[in-house]
Design a protein around this motif. Structure first.
Motif, PDB file in Angstrom:
ATOM      1  N   ALA A   1     -55.852 -21.635   0.179  1.00 22.95           N
ATOM      2  CA  ALA A   1     -55.433 -20.807  -0.952  1.00 22.95           C
ATOM      3  C   ALA A   1     -54.742 -21.601  -2.052  1.00 22.95           C
ATOM      4  O   ALA A   1     -55.079 -21.430  -3.237  1.00 22.95           O
ATOM      5  CB  ALA A   1     -54.541 -19.673  -0.454  1.00 22.95           C
TER       6      ALA A   1
ATOM      7  N   PRO B   1     -48.994 -13.480  -5.708  1.00 23.79           N
ATOM      8  CA  PRO B   1     -50.451 -13.564  -5.902  1.00 23.79           C
ATOM      9  C   PRO B   1     -51.091 -12.247  -6.301  1.00 23.79           C
ATOM     10  O   PRO B   1     -52.141 -12.253  -6.933  1.00 23.79           O
ATOM     11  CB  PRO B   1     -50.953 -14.042  -4.531  1.00 23.79           C
TER      12      PRO B   1
ATOM     13  N   ILE C   1     -56.038 -21.794  -5.987  1.00 21.13           N
ATOM     14  CA  ILE C   1     -55.200 -21.363  -7.109  1.00 21.13           C
ATOM     15  C   ILE C   1     -55.025 -22.485  -8.114  1.00 21.13           C
ATOM     16  O   ILE C   1     -55.153 -22.277  -9.328  1.00 21.13           O
ATOM     17  CB  ILE C   1     -53.840 -20.884  -6.575  1.00 21.13           C
TER      18      ILE C   1
ATOM     19  N   GLU D   1     -52.745 -16.081 -12.773  1.00 19.93           N
ATOM     20  CA  GLU D   1     -53.164 -16.035 -11.379  1.00 19.93           C
ATOM     21  C   GLU D   1     -54.214 -14.967 -11.188  1.00 19.93           C
ATOM     22  O   GLU D   1     -54.434 -14.117 -12.054  1.00 19.93           O
ATOM     23  CB  GLU D   1     -51.971 -15.721 -10.478  1.00 19.93           C
TER      24      GLU D   1
ATOM     25  N   PHE E   1     -43.801 -16.858  -6.212  1.00 22.18           N
ATOM     26  CA  PHE E   1     -44.927 -16.412  -5.382  1.00 22.18           C
ATOM     27  C   PHE E   1     -45.174 -14.928  -5.627  1.00 22.18           C
ATOM     28  O   PHE E   1     -44.383 -14.074  -5.236  1.00 22.18           O
ATOM     29  CB  PHE E   1     -44.626 -16.655  -3.900  1.00 22.18           C
TER      30      PHE E   1
END
Length: 282
Positions: free
Chosen positions: A259, A95, A263, A276, A93
């Motif tokens: 979200a 972003p 993605i 990303e 994780f």
């Protein structure tokens, strides 16, 4: 004498049985004949054996896999390539792509742990003061004798500068945070991959909890235990959806729910050049 021997009766040929079982050898022979008669023009990809991953025991799992909990921050997610699972609590994780710079990534990890440790102590202190009926944590500073504030600040700056200087020097040398000459700081000998995962999990939870406590104090003027008691007394009338920030909370929940879909869709329709969304260009 041969003419005297009567001819033997003819043995009738058995008729083919449509239900006669076909042996494996017969099937193999037929498949070979068919292969010679009409070569296979399709792809053999479907018949290629796929390797099977075997895990012998829990000890062979990486830190990122973390046993049966999985290795993604949401099901099916693929983290950036620079998050290879070597750090405890790595679920891919990022972003904002803060870890894309390999030089800054160790600093961000140390900053996360440092802030998380402070947050764990802060949340514990807030819960203690609220449970004991002491002054509210956002008002405690107003009760301090201001005449003692300058020497207190001077002493704190001197002590913290010394400790932080030693910590940073030790971290650059060993890659571990500690106190004075102990890197990492582990007086009870509890350091292990599992404990490091638990530490970073609790650190992240404490940071979120601290933000929630500060938000609750700003919106309702109550501490965590006081707010919990009010909610238990009137669950339907006292909750986050009846507070002045109910609309903002609903919008945040919807955004967090959508979200992952955005993605995943961006990855599926993209050309793979950027893994990303990158609002920060470095």
């Amino acid at each position: 004498s041969a003419s005297r021997i009567p001819p033997s009766p003819s043995i009738p040929t058995p008729s083919p049985n449509p239900y006669q079982p076909i042996t494996m050898a017969a099937m193999l022979a037929r498949s070979m004949i068919c292969a010679k008669a009409a070569p296979f023009k399709g792809s053999t990809k479907a018949f290629t054996a796929k390797p099977v991953a075997r895990v012998s025991n829990r000890a062979s799992l990486s830190i990122r896999a973390e046993g049966l909990e999985g290795m993604s921050w949401y099901p099916g997610a693929e983290g950036p390539k620079y998050l290879d699972g070597s750090m405890a609590g790595d679920y891919g994780f990022d972003p904002l792509r803060l870890g894309g710079n390999p030089t800054l990534l160790p600093y961000f990890r140390d900053a996360e742990l440092t802030n998380g440790r402070w947050a764990m102590m802060a949340v514990t202190g807030i819960m203690f003061t609220d449970a004991m009926g002491l002054p509210k944590f956002w008002e405690a500073g107003a009760t301090v004798d201001t005449s003692a504030l300058p020497p207190l600040i001077a002493a704190q700056v001197a002590v913290m500068s010394f400790l932080e200087g030693k910590r940073i020097a030790g971290w650059k040398e060993t890659g571990e945070s500690g106190v004075l000459n102990s890197f990492p700081f582990d007086p009870m000998g509890m350091d292990s991959p599992e404990m490091r995962i638990k530490e970073v999990k609790n650190a992240r939870l404490a940071m979120v909890a601290f933000v929630g406590m500060c938000s609750e104090a700003a919106v309702t003027g109550m501490g965590p235990i006081e707010g919990l008691k009010a909610h238990i007394a009137d669950p339907t009338g006292t909750n986050i959806y009846t507070s002045p920030v109910a609309g903002e909370v609903v919008a945040a929940i919807i955004a967090l729910s959508v979200a992952p879909v955005i993605i995943s869709t961006t990855k599926s329709i993209g050309d793979g050049s950027d893994e990303e969304f990158r609002p920060i260009p470095w």
